[in-house]
Motif scaffolding. Sequence first.
Motif, PDB file in Angstrom:
ATOM      1  N   GLN A  40      -1.909  -2.456 -19.103  1.00 32.29           N
ATOM      2  CA  GLN A  40      -1.576  -1.991 -20.451  1.00 32.29           C
ATOM      3  C   GLN A  40      -2.588  -2.480 -21.480  1.00 32.29           C
ATOM      4  OE1 GLN A  40       2.986  -2.200 -20.891  1.00 32.29           O
ATOM      5  NE2 GLN A  40       2.437  -4.082 -19.822  1.00 32.29           N
ATOM      6  N   VAL A  41      -3.359  -1.554 -22.004  1.00 28.17           N
ATOM      7  CA  VAL A  41      -4.403  -1.889 -22.968  1.00 28.17           C
ATOM      8  C   VAL A  41      -3.944  -1.490 -24.373  1.00 28.17           C
ATOM      9  CG1 VAL A  41      -6.763  -1.295 -23.680  1.00 28.17           C
ATOM     10  CG2 VAL A  41      -6.253  -1.739 -21.276  1.00 28.17           C
ATOM     11  N   THR A  42      -4.057  -2.427 -25.317  1.00 29.60           N
ATOM     12  CA  THR A  42      -3.566  -2.147 -26.676  1.00 29.60           C
ATOM     13  C   THR A  42      -4.643  -1.476 -27.529  1.00 29.60           C
ATOM     14  OG1 THR A  42      -4.336  -4.236 -27.612  1.00 29.60           O
ATOM     15  CG2 THR A  42      -2.132  -4.245 -26.613  1.00 29.60           C
ATOM     16  N   TYR A  43      -4.213  -0.943 -28.645  1.00 32.08           N
ATOM     17  CA  TYR A  43      -5.140  -0.338 -29.607  1.00 32.08           C
ATOM     18  C   TYR A  43      -6.117  -1.405 -30.096  1.00 32.08           C
ATOM     19  CZ  TYR A  43      -6.558   2.512 -33.731  1.00 32.08           C
ATOM     20  OH  TYR A  43      -7.243   3.224 -34.677  1.00 32.08           O
ATOM     21  N   ASN A  44      -5.626  -2.624 -30.300  1.00 30.29           N
ATOM     22  CA  ASN A  44      -6.514  -3.709 -30.721  1.00 30.29           C
ATOM     23  C   ASN A  44      -7.570  -4.025 -29.667  1.00 30.29           C
ATOM     24  OD1 ASN A  44      -7.415  -5.926 -32.407  1.00 30.29           O
ATOM     25  ND2 ASN A  44      -6.467  -7.258 -30.873  1.00 30.29           N
ATOM     26  N   ASN A  45      -7.155  -4.075 -28.370  1.00 33.22           N
ATOM     27  CA  ASN A  45      -8.121  -4.298 -27.289  1.00 33.22           C
ATOM     28  C   ASN A  45      -9.233  -3.264 -27.364  1.00 33.22           C
ATOM     29  OD1 ASN A  45      -5.472  -4.903 -24.861  1.00 33.22           O
ATOM     30  ND2 ASN A  45      -6.669  -6.416 -25.983  1.00 33.22           N
TER      31      ASN A  45
END
Lengths: 78, 488
Positions: free
Chosen positions: B160-165
């Motif tokens: 799960q990759v976040t928008y921030n990442n």
Amino acid sequence: MKNKIIDILYEISENELIKENSEIDLFEEGIIDSLGFMILLNRLEEEFDIEIQPSQIPADTWRSVDKIAKMVEGYLEG
Amino acid sequence: MFLNTILENFVAYGEKIFYNNEITITYNDLYKYVYNVYNYLKSIKNKGNNVVIIYGHKDISMITSFLASSFAGITYVPIDISMNKNRIEEIIKIINPIAFIATEDIELENVNMISKDKIKEIMFNDISIEEINLIPLMKLKDIYYIIFTSGSTGVPKGVQVTYNNLNTYITSLKNTIDIQNSKILNQALYSFDLSVADIYLSLVTASEHIPIKKDLIQDYNNMFKFILEKNFEVLVCTSSFIEYLLIDKDFNEENIQNLKYIYMCGEVLTNKTACKTHERFKKVNIINAYGPTECTVAVTSIYITEEMLKENNIPIGKKADNTFIIVDDEYKELEEEEIGNILIIGELVSNGYINSSMNNFITYKGKKAYLTGDIGFIKNNYLYYKCRKDRQIKFKGYRIELNDIEENINKIDGVNRSAVIVKKDSGDRIFKLIAYVTLNKEISNIENELKKNLPLYMIPTIKVVKELPVNNNFKVDIKRIEEFENEK
């Protein structure tokens, strides 16, 4: 020549089909994919001391043992 | 935030081409398509977590759906057609999507299916640019995408990759590759996060995205014509793909005149391949990047210099990126040239798996960190890779857990035990997977059974044997089998 090519293809794929019937479509039967293709080129170049330029070779050459053999002959004759 | 940059590019560079394949799509077209699908997705959105699966092969409707979901604040899961049905069904069970957008045909049950025709109908709804009111609803802490990768238990793991990442990654990528209104050639499948680099780099720099589809890659002659025709300036690919292109001596700077950057990630770049690439493209910037999917495409990268080519081991990154350290098994930081675990720290470390143990995700001195399982060292401020700590491999550009294959073989009725080994060629490249299998009853076609559960690139050559060699702990002796295979 043809037998040598069949041996190389068998070495790459270990697929018995190629020994049973050399007329098969190498792509359809999954004998070679793009990695197999790279190894095949390497082996052909080593074995027959030629330099193959795949961008100059019609795509369906790689589908049949006969056509590959003819292509190699073409290179050997210069 | 990069979604705002994309939005600005839609407006500022509307006439420019975005997608260039058999058809060309402009930024204006994409803007309309995205807005239409965005509106539709907003209408089916629930409260709480929303995820869509986007299935297909490099069609513009896939990228449209990626962006529409992101703007609508919905997580997406990209899946390529190379993934087989049983694995897709497992993924559906894990994430319970609000919709399955099938840009290619597939039959599935128990899921809200948006068919190929339906998604086209939504996309092509006739609107004018003036009517568009596209507002990014994604928040920095939201999960931007989930990418599934091979898991050692036999079930794929969702990262799960976040928008921030992703925002952190895209910002650093833009600094590494300084372009605007350029042309970028894509090799990777959209389900593989290397494609995130080229798709989003195109979008944020108002550049052309030029995907090479699967069938064309197989067809060397026509693929070569395609790449000569497209005049690309940036190539994003794995090192195996560069090796594939280098086979032909016409792949050089006289024929590919506009090429300025080659960005490679996802696999070990050998000295031989780096030298050959440099010989053919003296003026091109060759960039080697490193990072696992768990840490958002890549965490460090390095421009390859002639000096570096003199050493056998090619660096994979630089200390100055400040994204990693080398630690021993007690997490004590090691000195230069000491070999240890590569630990990634900071903003690029993702939120972990949706369905798997998070043991490797830790907190290090108050920051998010991920223990990669890669062994390496730092020398002269460069990062070098040595080997894996476990049985994860890269084969044909895919990341595979050998345990994943074994678990799936062992599930087949009639199989007693199995051991999968890799076979390497003289250049130390893996060219084949071989499974040694023992049976407890006569069964005929293990490969066909296995193909129901695993994608083609994970199917090994099967060798049925009477027994497997074991070591002192009665574990299968993989090393002995490997030695036996490679001596032949």
